[in-house]
Design a protein around this motif. Structure first.
Motif, PDB file in Angstrom:
ATOM      1  N   GLU A   1      83.170 115.491  42.319  1.00  0.00           N
ATOM      2  CA  GLU A   1      81.947 114.795  41.907  1.00  0.00           C
ATOM      3  C   GLU A   1      81.072 115.668  41.018  1.00  0.00           C
ATOM      4  OE1 GLU A   1      79.864 113.209  45.278  1.00  0.00           O
ATOM      5  OE2 GLU A   1      81.658 112.184  46.015  1.00  0.00           O
ATOM      6  N   ALA A   2      81.043 116.976  41.300  1.00  0.00           N
ATOM      7  CA  ALA A   2      80.149 117.881  40.571  1.00  0.00           C
ATOM      8  C   ALA A   2      80.647 118.207  39.165  1.00  0.00           C
ATOM      9  CB  ALA A   2      79.958 119.172  41.364  1.00  0.00           C
ATOM     10  N   VAL A   3      81.957 118.405  38.997  1.00  0.00           N
ATOM     11  CA  VAL A   3      82.444 118.887  37.700  1.00  0.00           C
ATOM     12  C   VAL A   3      83.500 118.004  37.046  1.00  0.00           C
ATOM     13  CG1 VAL A   3      81.862 121.293  38.187  1.00  0.00           C
ATOM     14  CG2 VAL A   3      84.118 120.448  38.768  1.00  0.00           C
ATOM     15  N   ASN A   4      83.975 116.963  37.738  1.00  0.00           N
ATOM     16  CA  ASN A   4      84.957 116.024  37.196  1.00  0.00           C
ATOM     17  C   ASN A   4      86.159 116.740  36.564  1.00  0.00           C
ATOM     18  OD1 ASN A   4      85.945 113.458  36.741  1.00  0.00           O
ATOM     19  ND2 ASN A   4      84.966 113.300  34.733  1.00  0.00           N
ATOM     20  N   PRO A   5      86.871 117.576  37.319  1.00  0.00           N
ATOM     21  CA  PRO A   5      88.002 118.326  36.776  1.00  0.00           C
ATOM     22  C   PRO A   5      89.276 117.474  36.710  1.00  0.00           C
ATOM     23  CG  PRO A   5      87.777 118.810  39.085  1.00  0.00           C
ATOM     24  CD  PRO A   5      86.650 117.873  38.723  1.00  0.00           C
ATOM     25  N   LYS A   6      90.332 118.039  36.137  1.00  0.00           N
ATOM     26  CA  LYS A   6      91.627 117.354  36.088  1.00  0.00           C
ATOM     27  C   LYS A   6      92.329 117.410  37.441  1.00  0.00           C
ATOM     28  CE  LYS A   6      92.459 118.035  31.204  1.00  0.00           C
ATOM     29  NZ  LYS A   6      93.356 118.574  30.177  1.00  0.00           N
ATOM     30  N   GLY A   7      91.861 118.269  38.319  1.00  0.00           N
ATOM     31  CA  GLY A   7      92.417 118.377  39.660  1.00  0.00           C
ATOM     32  C   GLY A   7      91.663 119.414  40.473  1.00  0.00           C
ATOM     33  N   VAL A   8      91.756 119.268  41.764  1.00  0.00           N
ATOM     34  CA  VAL A   8      91.097 120.193  42.689  1.00  0.00           C
ATOM     35  C   VAL A   8      92.101 120.597  43.762  1.00  0.00           C
ATOM     36  CG1 VAL A   8      89.276 120.438  44.434  1.00  0.00           C
ATOM     37  CG2 VAL A   8      88.805 119.179  42.335  1.00  0.00           C
ATOM     38  N   ALA A   9      92.087 121.874  44.098  1.00  0.00           N
ATOM     39  CA  ALA A   9      92.904 122.378  45.199  1.00  0.00           C
ATOM     40  C   ALA A   9      91.994 123.193  46.108  1.00  0.00           C
ATOM     41  CB  ALA A   9      94.040 123.242  44.684  1.00  0.00           C
ATOM     42  N   VAL A  10      92.016 122.876  47.383  1.00  0.00           N
ATOM     43  CA  VAL A  10      91.191 123.590  48.361  1.00  0.00           C
ATOM     44  C   VAL A  10      92.084 124.046  49.506  1.00  0.00           C
ATOM     45  CG1 VAL A  10      89.277 123.394  50.008  1.00  0.00           C
ATOM     46  CG2 VAL A  10      89.137 122.223  47.801  1.00  0.00           C
ATOM     47  N   VAL A  11      91.965 125.325  49.858  1.00  0.00           N
ATOM     48  CA  VAL A  11      92.650 125.871  51.022  1.00  0.00           C
ATOM     49  C   VAL A  11      91.570 126.464  51.914  1.00  0.00           C
ATOM     50  CG1 VAL A  11      94.258 127.607  51.883  1.00  0.00           C
ATOM     51  CG2 VAL A  11      94.775 126.380  49.777  1.00  0.00           C
ATOM     52  N   LEU A  12      91.571 126.052  53.162  1.00  0.00           N
ATOM     53  CA  LEU A  12      90.589 126.530  54.123  1.00  0.00           C
ATOM     54  C   LEU A  12      91.317 127.255  55.238  1.00  0.00           C
ATOM     55  CD1 LEU A  12      87.573 125.871  53.811  1.00  0.00           C
ATOM     56  CD2 LEU A  12      87.847 124.164  55.577  1.00  0.00           C
ATOM     57  N   GLU A  13      90.924 128.489  55.485  1.00  0.00           N
ATOM     58  CA  GLU A  13      91.496 129.262  56.579  1.00  0.00           C
ATOM     59  C   GLU A  13      90.382 129.552  57.570  1.00  0.00           C
ATOM     60  OE1 GLU A  13      94.075 133.338  57.368  1.00  0.00           O
ATOM     61  OE2 GLU A  13      93.500 132.807  55.333  1.00  0.00           O
ATOM     62  N   CYS A  14      90.570 129.095  58.801  1.00  0.00           N
ATOM     63  CA  CYS A  14      89.515 129.196  59.802  1.00  0.00           C
ATOM     64  C   CYS A  14      90.020 129.856  61.073  1.00  0.00           C
ATOM     65  CB  CYS A  14      88.989 127.808  60.165  1.00  0.00           C
ATOM     66  SG  CYS A  14      88.235 126.945  58.793  1.00  0.00           S
ATOM     67  N   THR A  15      89.121 130.567  61.695  1.00  0.00           N
ATOM     68  CA  THR A  15      89.369 131.064  63.038  1.00  0.00           C
ATOM     69  C   THR A  15      88.607 130.145  63.973  1.00  0.00           C
ATOM     70  OG1 THR A  15      89.518 133.335  62.272  1.00  0.00           O
ATOM     71  CG2 THR A  15      89.084 133.014  64.614  1.00  0.00           C
ATOM     72  N   HIS A  16      89.334 129.504  64.854  1.00  0.00           N
ATOM     73  CA  HIS A  16      88.717 128.579  65.798  1.00  0.00           C
ATOM     74  C   HIS A  16      88.439 129.331  67.092  1.00  0.00           C
ATOM     75  CE1 HIS A  16      89.347 124.909  63.426  1.00  0.00           C
ATOM     76  NE2 HIS A  16      90.342 125.610  62.918  1.00  0.00           N
ATOM     77  N   MET A  17      87.183 129.393  67.455  1.00  0.00           N
ATOM     78  CA  MET A  17      86.803 130.160  68.635  1.00  0.00           C
ATOM     79  C   MET A  17      87.443 129.620  69.905  1.00  0.00           C
ATOM     80  SD  MET A  17      85.345 132.618  67.298  1.00  0.00           S
ATOM     81  CE  MET A  17      84.934 133.497  68.780  1.00  0.00           C
ATOM     82  N   CYS A  18      87.769 128.327  69.926  1.00  0.00           N
ATOM     83  CA  CYS A  18      88.435 127.786  71.109  1.00  0.00           C
ATOM     84  C   CYS A  18      89.825 128.411  71.272  1.00  0.00           C
ATOM     85  CB  CYS A  18      88.539 126.272  71.055  1.00  0.00           C
ATOM     86  SG  CYS A  18      89.535 125.655  69.686  1.00  0.00           S
ATOM     87  N   MET A  19      90.437 128.836  70.162  1.00  0.00           N
ATOM     88  CA  MET A  19      91.746 129.484  70.229  1.00  0.00           C
ATOM     89  C   MET A  19      91.607 130.949  70.645  1.00  0.00           C
ATOM     90  SD  MET A  19      94.158 127.346  69.268  1.00  0.00           S
ATOM     91  CE  MET A  19      95.487 128.246  68.526  1.00  0.00           C
ATOM     92  N   VAL A  20      90.467 131.543  70.329  1.00  0.00           N
ATOM     93  CA  VAL A  20      90.255 132.960  70.611  1.00  0.00           C
ATOM     94  C   VAL A  20      89.726 133.174  72.026  1.00  0.00           C
ATOM     95  CG1 VAL A  20      88.939 135.016  69.916  1.00  0.00           C
ATOM     96  CG2 VAL A  20      89.861 133.487  68.179  1.00  0.00           C
ATOM     97  N   MET A  21      88.780 132.338  72.454  1.00  0.00           N
ATOM     98  CA  MET A  21      88.100 132.570  73.720  1.00  0.00           C
ATOM     99  C   MET A  21      88.738 131.842  74.900  1.00  0.00           C
ATOM    100  SD  MET A  21      84.209 132.528  72.327  1.00  0.00           S
ATOM    101  CE  MET A  21      83.499 133.179  73.813  1.00  0.00           C
ATOM    102  N   ARG A  22      89.394 130.732  74.641  1.00  0.00           N
ATOM    103  CA  ARG A  22      90.056 129.997  75.713  1.00  0.00           C
ATOM    104  C   ARG A  22      91.364 129.477  75.176  1.00  0.00           C
ATOM    105  NH1 ARG A  22      87.238 124.298  75.264  1.00  0.00           N
ATOM    106  NH2 ARG A  22      86.316 124.633  73.263  1.00  0.00           N
ATOM    107  N   GLY A  23      92.062 128.691  75.881  1.00  0.00           N
ATOM    108  CA  GLY A  23      93.351 128.204  75.395  1.00  0.00           C
ATOM    109  C   GLY A  23      94.352 129.343  75.308  1.00  0.00           C
TER     110      GLY A  23
END
Length: 82
Positions: A25-47
């Protein structure tokens, strides 16, 4: 890094898609690629209680979605495997 946030009720997959949509919406590009890497605290503290457990999600639009060569280059530059 475009976004650094803590999410509670917003799933990682949905957040990944919303970031891509905001860029489109902001820049109207020919394509967008997004990679998100997250640490989920539920995986670290429990589970599984495994420190360093990360979850990676991605979303592609436009050329990144339709052209495998462009997509491969993106993942190669980002050091992530598709």
């Amino acid at each position: 890094m475009l976004a650094s946030t803590t999410t509670y009720n917003l799933g990682q997959e949905r957040l990944t898609k919303q970031i891509a949509e905001a860029i489109e919406e902001a820049v109207n590009p020919k394509g967008v690629a997004v990679v998100l890497e997250c640490t989920h605290m539920c995986m670290v503290m429990r589970g599984v209680q495994k420190v360093g457990s990360n979850t990676i999600t991605s979303t592609m639009t436009g050329l990144f979605k339709s052209d495998s060569k462009v997509r491969k280059e993106f993942f190669t530059l980002g050091h992530h495997t598709p």
